[in-house]
Design a protein around this motif. Structure first.
Motif, PDB file in Angstrom:
ATOM      1  N   GLU A  10      33.029  33.331  26.661  1.00  0.00           N
ATOM      2  CA  GLU A  10      33.973  34.313  26.152  1.00  0.00           C
ATOM      3  C   GLU A  10      35.288  34.334  26.927  1.00  0.00           C
ATOM      4  O   GLU A  10      36.265  34.924  26.479  1.00  0.00           O
ATOM      5  N   VAL A  11      35.298  33.715  28.101  1.00  0.00           N
ATOM      6  CA  VAL A  11      36.483  33.781  28.965  1.00  0.00           C
ATOM      7  C   VAL A  11      37.407  32.609  28.668  1.00  0.00           C
ATOM      8  O   VAL A  11      37.038  31.450  28.890  1.00  0.00           O
ATOM      9  N   PRO A  12      38.615  32.867  28.180  1.00  0.00           N
ATOM     10  CA  PRO A  12      39.565  31.779  27.912  1.00  0.00           C
ATOM     11  C   PRO A  12      39.910  31.020  29.183  1.00  0.00           C
ATOM     12  O   PRO A  12      39.995  31.600  30.275  1.00  0.00           O
ATOM     13  N   SER A  13      40.112  29.726  29.048  1.00  0.00           N
ATOM     14  CA  SER A  13      40.368  28.883  30.218  1.00  0.00           C
ATOM     15  C   SER A  13      41.716  29.156  30.877  1.00  0.00           C
ATOM     16  O   SER A  13      41.953  28.734  32.008  1.00  0.00           O
ATOM     17  N   GLY A  14      42.607  29.867  30.193  1.00  0.00           N
ATOM     18  CA  GLY A  14      43.921  30.142  30.759  1.00  0.00           C
ATOM     19  C   GLY A  14      43.962  31.291  31.741  1.00  0.00           C
ATOM     20  O   GLY A  14      45.031  31.609  32.290  1.00  0.00           O
ATOM     21  N   ILE A  15      42.838  31.927  32.001  1.00  0.00           N
ATOM     22  CA  ILE A  15      42.803  33.031  32.974  1.00  0.00           C
ATOM     23  C   ILE A  15      42.540  32.465  34.364  1.00  0.00           C
ATOM     24  O   ILE A  15      41.607  31.683  34.563  1.00  0.00           O
ATOM     25  N   ILE A  16      43.355  32.854  35.318  1.00  0.00           N
ATOM     26  CA  ILE A  16      43.123  32.457  36.710  1.00  0.00           C
ATOM     27  C   ILE A  16      42.895  33.698  37.554  1.00  0.00           C
ATOM     28  O   ILE A  16      43.368  34.796  37.222  1.00  0.00           O
ATOM     29  N   ALA A  17      42.151  33.525  38.637  1.00  0.00           N
ATOM     30  CA  ALA A  17      41.832  34.629  39.542  1.00  0.00           C
ATOM     31  C   ALA A  17      42.402  34.340  40.923  1.00  0.00           C
ATOM     32  O   ALA A  17      42.125  33.284  41.503  1.00  0.00           O
ATOM     33  N   ILE A  18      43.197  35.278  41.440  1.00  0.00           N
ATOM     34  CA  ILE A  18      43.835  35.099  42.748  1.00  0.00           C
ATOM     35  C   ILE A  18      43.328  36.182  43.697  1.00  0.00           C
ATOM     36  O   ILE A  18      43.683  37.366  43.561  1.00  0.00           O
ATOM     37  N   PRO A  19      42.464  35.837  44.668  1.00  0.00           N
ATOM     38  CA  PRO A  19      42.023  36.827  45.653  1.00  0.00           C
ATOM     39  C   PRO A  19      43.186  37.234  46.554  1.00  0.00           C
ATOM     40  O   PRO A  19      43.997  36.400  46.958  1.00  0.00           O
ATOM     41  N   VAL A  20      43.261  38.520  46.856  1.00  0.00           N
ATOM     42  CA  VAL A  20      44.344  39.049  47.698  1.00  0.00           C
ATOM     43  C   VAL A  20      43.738  39.687  48.944  1.00  0.00           C
ATOM     44  O   VAL A  20      42.921  40.610  48.851  1.00  0.00           O
TER      45      VAL A  20
END
Length: 230
Positions: A10-20
């Motif tokens: 369900e998660v589109p490949s264009g989403i990125i995750a940036i840990p802060v």
């Protein structure tokens, strides 16, 4: 219940995750200010700030040092039979559950769990206990002074997430994620698509160790409608 494969699909490949990374969160902190300062120059409107529920709970002083809890014989007996990665394998954590719901319900849930296992079904204990279990994180932290702290559920996660959005203009979700490929949104600001946020956090980019990254910025890098938002 959706399978893990379905959640990932369900998660589109264009989403990125940036840990802060942030400094260590402490009881009484103005966490909204800490979040706003940490993501400045990183997040922008259209992104979603996934904030660890543990950080929110600690800032709200919702944790108990394990040495303050005196486990009963029941807590010791049941905790010895729990899985190695289960919160309730810690007698102090299980005692807080017993104090909250009462010993009879805990014993009943444990009995149903055993019967379920005999029939090839898992998870009955957690289904019966519900929020009484999910509201407690065992002392699995690695950073002093919280390495032996039992962290409780944050207060009003929905309202907190909305306050972050109103302060920063960036969507917010308070999340419970772990290294077992599970993620749950406990509260979110208006418009945030919870299922997509949960799917994007299945790999737990927050980390479960001493990373000090209680915030993950989720970004949509493609053209077209942003799937993080309704």
């Amino acid at each position: 219940m959706r399978s893990l494969a379905v959640k990932r699909a369900e998660v589109p490949s264009g989403i990125i995750a940036i840990p802060v990374r942030t400094r260590l969160v402490r009881a009484g902190d103005d966490l909204i200010t800490l979040i706003a300062d940490a993501v400045r120059g990183i997040a922008r409107p259209g992104d979603v700030l996934a904030v660890s529920e543990t950080a929110v709970a600690i800032a709200q002083d919702e944790f108990v040092p394990a040495e303050y809890v005196r486990p009963s014989r029941l807590a010791y007996a049941l905790s010895r039979r729990a899985g190695a990665l289960a919160t309730v394998n810690q007698p102090e954590s299980l005692q807080l559950v017993i104090d909250h719901v009462g010993a009879p319900k805990v014993v009943y849930a444990a009995a149903m769990h055993v019967l379920g296992r005999l029939r090839g079904r898992r998870g009955a204990f957690y289904e019966i206990m519900g929020d009484a279990i999910t509201a407690i994180d065992g002392y699995t932290g690695t950073l002093p002074p919280y390495e032996h702290a039992i962290v409780l559920a944050p207060r009003e996660p929905e309202a907190f997430a909305q306050s972050v959005y109103e302060r920063t203009g960036i969507g917010c979700a308070i999340v419970d994620a772990n290294d077992l490929e599970k993620a749950k949104v406990l509260g979110a600001s208006i418009g945030v698509k919870r299922r997509i946020v949960e799917g994007a956090l299945l790999d737990n980019p927050h980390g479960n160790g001493d990373e000090q990254t209680p915030i993950v910025v989720l970004k949509w890098r493609e053209q077209g409608a942003n799937p993080l938002w309704d």
